[in-house]
Scaffold this active site. Sequence first.
Site, PDB file in Angstrom:
ATOM      1  N   MET A   1      -6.147  -7.048   7.928  1.00 49.63           N
ATOM      2  CA  MET A   1      -5.553  -6.290   9.029  1.00 49.63           C
ATOM      3  C   MET A   1      -6.349  -5.021   9.270  1.00 49.63           C
ATOM      4  SD  MET A   1      -1.566  -6.977   8.852  1.00 49.63           S
ATOM      5  CE  MET A   1      -1.369  -6.080   7.364  1.00 49.63           C
TER       6      MET A   1
ATOM      7  N   LYS B   1       0.834  -1.198   0.000  1.00 49.97           N
ATOM      8  CA  LYS B   1       0.000   0.000   0.000  1.00 49.97           C
ATOM      9  C   LYS B   1       0.874   1.256   0.000  1.00 49.97           C
ATOM     10  CE  LYS B   1      -3.732  -0.595   2.471  1.00 49.97           C
ATOM     11  NZ  LYS B   1      -4.395  -0.817   3.770  1.00 49.97           N
TER      12      LYS B   1
ATOM     13  N   HIS C   1     -16.127  -7.863   1.035  1.00 49.83           N
ATOM     14  CA  HIS C   1     -15.086  -8.783   1.485  1.00 49.83           C
ATOM     15  C   HIS C   1     -15.310 -10.189   0.965  1.00 49.83           C
ATOM     16  CE1 HIS C   1     -12.426  -6.583   3.930  1.00 49.83           C
ATOM     17  NE2 HIS C   1     -13.383  -6.054   4.670  1.00 49.83           N
TER      18      HIS C   1
ATOM     19  N   GLY D   1      -8.380  -6.707   3.678  1.00 48.70           N
ATOM     20  CA  GLY D   1      -9.313  -6.745   4.791  1.00 48.70           C
ATOM     21  C   GLY D   1      -8.856  -7.559   5.995  1.00 48.70           C
TER      22      GLY D   1
ATOM     23  N   TYR E   1      10.442 -35.079 -17.227  1.00 54.12           N
ATOM     24  CA  TYR E   1       9.004 -34.837 -17.326  1.00 54.12           C
ATOM     25  C   TYR E   1       8.326 -35.036 -15.974  1.00 54.12           C
ATOM     26  CZ  TYR E   1       8.353 -39.919 -17.217  1.00 54.12           C
ATOM     27  OH  TYR E   1       8.354 -41.227 -16.837  1.00 54.12           O
TER      28      TYR E   1
ATOM     29  N   SER F   1      11.108 -43.476 -12.796  1.00 55.44           N
ATOM     30  CA  SER F   1      10.006 -42.573 -12.498  1.00 55.44           C
ATOM     31  C   SER F   1       9.947 -42.466 -10.979  1.00 55.44           C
ATOM     32  CB  SER F   1       8.692 -43.119 -13.047  1.00 55.44           C
ATOM     33  OG  SER F   1       7.650 -42.232 -12.724  1.00 55.44           O
TER      34      SER F   1
ATOM     35  N   ARG G   1      -3.019   3.184   8.578  1.00 62.18           N
ATOM     36  CA  ARG G   1      -3.394   2.055   7.732  1.00 62.18           C
ATOM     37  C   ARG G   1      -2.346   0.961   7.732  1.00 62.18           C
ATOM     38  NH1 ARG G   1      -4.356   4.586   1.894  1.00 62.18           N
ATOM     39  NH2 ARG G   1      -5.811   2.845   1.726  1.00 62.18           N
TER      40      ARG G   1
ATOM     41  N   CYS H   1       5.995 -39.404 -11.128  1.00 66.59           N
ATOM     42  CA  CYS H   1       4.560 -39.627 -11.135  1.00 66.59           C
ATOM     43  C   CYS H   1       4.123 -39.522  -9.686  1.00 66.59           C
ATOM     44  CB  CYS H   1       4.203 -40.977 -11.732  1.00 66.59           C
ATOM     45  SG  CYS H   1       4.995 -42.366 -10.939  1.00 66.59           S
TER      46      CYS H   1
ATOM     47  N   ARG I   1      -3.534  -1.431  -6.395  1.00 66.07           N
ATOM     48  CA  ARG I   1      -2.776  -2.678  -6.308  1.00 66.07           C
ATOM     49  C   ARG I   1      -3.227  -3.570  -7.453  1.00 66.07           C
ATOM     50  NH1 ARG I   1      -5.943  -4.448  -0.898  1.00 66.07           N
ATOM     51  NH2 ARG I   1      -8.011  -4.358  -1.796  1.00 66.07           N
TER      52      ARG I   1
HETATM   53  P1  ADP Z   1      -7.854  -2.120   3.775  1.00 63.61           P
HETATM   54  O1  ADP Z   1      -6.498  -2.625   3.494  1.00 63.61           O
HETATM   55  O2  ADP Z   1      -8.636  -2.970   4.682  1.00 63.61           O
HETATM   56  O3  ADP Z   1      -8.577  -1.738   2.519  1.00 63.61           O
HETATM   57  P2  ADP Z   1      -7.237   0.663   4.099  1.00 63.61           P
HETATM   58  O4  ADP Z   1      -6.043   1.079   4.850  1.00 63.61           O
HETATM   59  O5  ADP Z   1      -7.121   0.693   2.633  1.00 63.61           O
HETATM   60  O6  ADP Z   1      -7.664  -0.764   4.610  1.00 63.61           O
HETATM   61  O7  ADP Z   1      -8.390   1.607   4.592  1.00 63.61           O
HETATM   62  C1  ADP Z   1      -9.723   1.259   4.769  1.00 63.61           C
HETATM   63  C2  ADP Z   1     -10.627   2.261   4.061  1.00 63.61           C
HETATM   64  O8  ADP Z   1     -10.369   3.595   4.507  1.00 63.61           O
HETATM   65  C3  ADP Z   1     -10.416   2.266   2.581  1.00 63.61           C
HETATM   66  O9  ADP Z   1     -11.639   2.384   1.944  1.00 63.61           O
HETATM   67  C4  ADP Z   1      -9.591   3.490   2.355  1.00 63.61           C
HETATM   68  O10 ADP Z   1      -9.789   4.012   1.083  1.00 63.61           O
HETATM   69  C5  ADP Z   1     -10.072   4.434   3.436  1.00 63.61           C
HETATM   70  N1  ADP Z   1      -9.016   5.364   3.820  1.00 63.61           N
HETATM   71  C6  ADP Z   1      -7.789   5.047   4.261  1.00 63.61           C
HETATM   72  N2  ADP Z   1      -7.042   6.142   4.464  1.00 63.61           N
HETATM   73  C7  ADP Z   1      -7.816   7.193   4.138  1.00 63.61           C
HETATM   74  C8  ADP Z   1      -7.606   8.594   4.112  1.00 63.61           C
HETATM   75  N3  ADP Z   1      -6.441   9.130   4.457  1.00 63.61           N
HETATM   76  N4  ADP Z   1      -8.613   9.370   3.714  1.00 63.61           N
HETATM   77  C9  ADP Z   1      -9.794   8.820   3.350  1.00 63.61           C
HETATM   78  N5  ADP Z   1     -10.056   7.528   3.359  1.00 63.61           N
HETATM   79  C10 ADP Z   1      -9.078   6.695   3.735  1.00 63.61           C
HETATM   80 MG    MG Z   2      -7.720  -0.726   1.163  1.00 64.78          MG
END
Ligand code: ADP
Ligand code: MG
Length: 888
Positions: A110, A29, A459, A108, A863, A775, A99, A843, A343
């Site tokens: 963490m 991220k 999710h 989702g 193989y 084999s 984050r 095999c 991503r």
């Molecule tokens: P996940 O990995 O579970 O998607 P994120 O870290 O991406 O967690 O964040 C969860 C939600 O919060 C996402 O929808 C993300 O876009 C939003 N979010 C995270 N940081 C910000 C920010 N600085 N401003 C607005 N929304 C945010």
């Molecule tokens: Mg996210």
Amino acid sequence: MSTTDPSAEQYLYDLADGDASMRPLLGGKGANVAEMMRLGVPVPDGFTVSTAASIAAMRTGGDWPDGLWDDTLAALQRLEERTGRALGSAQRPLLVSVRSGAVVSMPGMMDTILNLGVSDETVEALGAEADNPRFAWDSYRRFIQMYGEVVEEVPAYAYEDALSAMKRKRGMEHDTELSIEDLQALVEQFKEVSREHMGEELPEDPRDQLRRSIDAVFRSWKNPRAGVYRKAHGIPDDLGTAVNVMQMVFGNRGQTSATGVCFTRNPSTGAKELYGEFLVDAQGEDVVAGIRTPRDLAEMQEVLPEAFEELVDTMRRLEEHYGDMQDIEFTVEEGTLYLLQTRSGKRTAPAAFKIARDMVAEDVLTREQALRRIEPAQLDQLLHPAIDPEHDQTPVTKGLNASPGAAVGEVVFDAETAEQRGKAGDAVVLVRWETAPDDIAGVIVAQGVLTAHGGMTSHAAVVARGMGKPCVAGASGIKIDASAKQLSIGDHVLGEGDMITLDGSTGEVYVGALDLVPPQVNEDFEAVVGWADEVRRLGVRANADTGEDAAKAREFGAQGIGLCRTEHMFMAPDRLPAVRAMILAGDETERAAALEEILPMQQEDFAAIFTAMSGLPVTIRLLDPPLHEFLPDLVEQSLLVQRLELQGGEEAELRRERTLLAQVKKHTEMNPMLGTRGVRLALLYPEIARMQVRAIARAAFAVQDDGAEAVVEIMVPLVGYAEELRRMREVVEETLAEEFEAAGKDFPYTVGTMVELPRAALVADQIAEHADFFSFGTNDLTQTGIGISRDDAEGSFLAAYVDSDIVPANPFASIDVDGVGRLVQLGAQRGRSTKPDLKLGVCGEHGGDPASIGFFESIGLDYVSCSPYRVPIARFAAARAVLDAAEA
Ligand code: ADP
Ligand code: MG
Ligand code: MG
């Protein structure tokens, strides 16, 4: 991935100093947000606490390393200077998100905290600045809720209950309808709820909150669902997570603000089209958590036209830049677009193949790059069965076709039951109002997932697609009473254990169990696997025992049969009497007579396989299992005799069953797996092997007469001593010479052996004197090499070993490289030291496992052979192995 050792690196990086290549340190991220900043894509400013910090903290059991907090405060101060705001300021408050961000994306799994920095001191200023006090209070209640849950472990329901009660009291459906006063009251209630569960006040100092939040994100690496997810996806446990602290942008600032998720292509089908969802006046989590049902991205063109155009343009740029389909999070704050994450998007197998093919056609990727974009394990998905199109059932309801494939199983209502029953081998379908990340363990073992709520980016949908699980999401026509364990669909009421069928490709749901048909591979798949054939070095054969399977295997691209087991031919009910007569024969003449009866049946089987594989090699293994497998069970036969004795039945019958019992006893062994089987059996009863060889020869001649070509390879199982193979080879050659003489013609053939005992691997140089090929029977070699009996182990300690990381993976599924793998390598080297052109294959199930195939490529085998349906996976994995080796 770069090989930098994250633990040797610095702890804090400003986003402006990062880029995509720093993923091991900044997490996916953080690295990608930094990359977007570098590209000039609008993203909020911030900084990243690196994986080096989280690894350091993990090593000390949670204590922060020296300097980490000071570095964090310094980075915060730089952010405050750049934004002209300050955390906790009552004039220009800075709000941030904290984050998680692992190196390998774990959607989702963490935790994240939003709106950190809003407090009693700052909430007024926040509202005044936005000229929208309602928004400030909405952010405040969201903050307490997320902070309390994630950092202080206050149970989610505590806040949800208070929120629901408030909505109920006001007669409202959505939280967007709550007034300022309602939100203010909620904030007080949330504080109270937090106090009750924490036994103390929520910390008020935002710096204190920041520190605790970062720490909570570190800890969330170790939460159970993240652990389960890592295990399911083979992600190492020691990578740690980065933590991103970013300035908040607000999608909840009214009607010109929004938040959403989009993909640059359809992750379900791969089509190049607009795909995504958004919500006006909402914050990130709202879309994925399915709290309100999101709107289709296309509608954003009307609601927020400028931001929409910019988003579409940015999507295109990002996809081109990364050369891969992107999964993007965005927020619009008062008309201005911000990207929050990008991503490589999880996708279904059909989508993966279509995207790869299209991107090559679009000149975005080379074929080799495209091959790297597809996960070998993902091919499994394509090879999933589908609902038989001939069925005459009517679907009882329809939801979103969130992840394709068919699922048939018994309804279960909670992840825990799904996990228990699924692990016990039952086919279950998990039915939930909406899945939460905590349901992951249940999702993994379920056949499929059905939810009443949530969109295509929920999710449940994302996780299911990533795993190739069929999923029907947002089926609003179903009613679930989880406590009563009841699912109502129209007039149908289903309880736990009732059968249900899902079609994840259409979103249709059926009551009862529908028939499934084998998968059909499509053109995209053929094209991509065709590229793999150009790259791979390893040959791919199939294990098949019938003409039908052989034909299927050839259709899937097998280059021959690597293992044709002859015992299945003995097991067929119409043949078993003859086989038993052969075993029970009093003398050689009787046995010869019984074998005469079996011979034409075997011949017919071989002929069908030779015909299907005309021109390609077919390795036929002589009889392998111990004879007792063809006889009745000892206990049952004893009981039968006892019963006859008690009833005083017919004398002849009693005599017959007693003789049979005596034979069963004679053939009963303590450890049949290590007993009289394979070559040992053949040397004791060479007439069985002779019969089989005759059948092979006659079948080969018969297909020759029909214009087909049999390429015969005869394989001797369970050899441990060179002398065993020398003698068996003699038997084979003598018999063939007789057949050739009788027929007045011949055919070329080779004789080889299975290497499936450690001794065979160790003396492979001696054995190779008598073999044209080896084999590696890695199933038995795993049993004998590690000293575990598969039937006993998998249901008991082995599962526990895998769970508690004593072993990295089930050695029967993926080869134990360090142990059993070394035996294979040794056997290969020693065999070739005697005979440089010795042909070497594998095999056994490992022949179809991508990770194992990588290993077999690396030690230069010729193989692999696997089940027909895994042939395309093996072709593909063999190419990946070459590409990966070239990269390393
Ligand atoms: P996940 O990995 O579970 O998607 P994120 O870290 O991406 O967690 O964040 C969860 C939600 O919060 C996402 O929808 C993300 O876009 C939003 N979010 C995270 N940081 C910000 C920010 N600085 N401003 C607005 N929304 C945010
Ligand atoms: Mg996210
Ligand atoms: Mg074996």
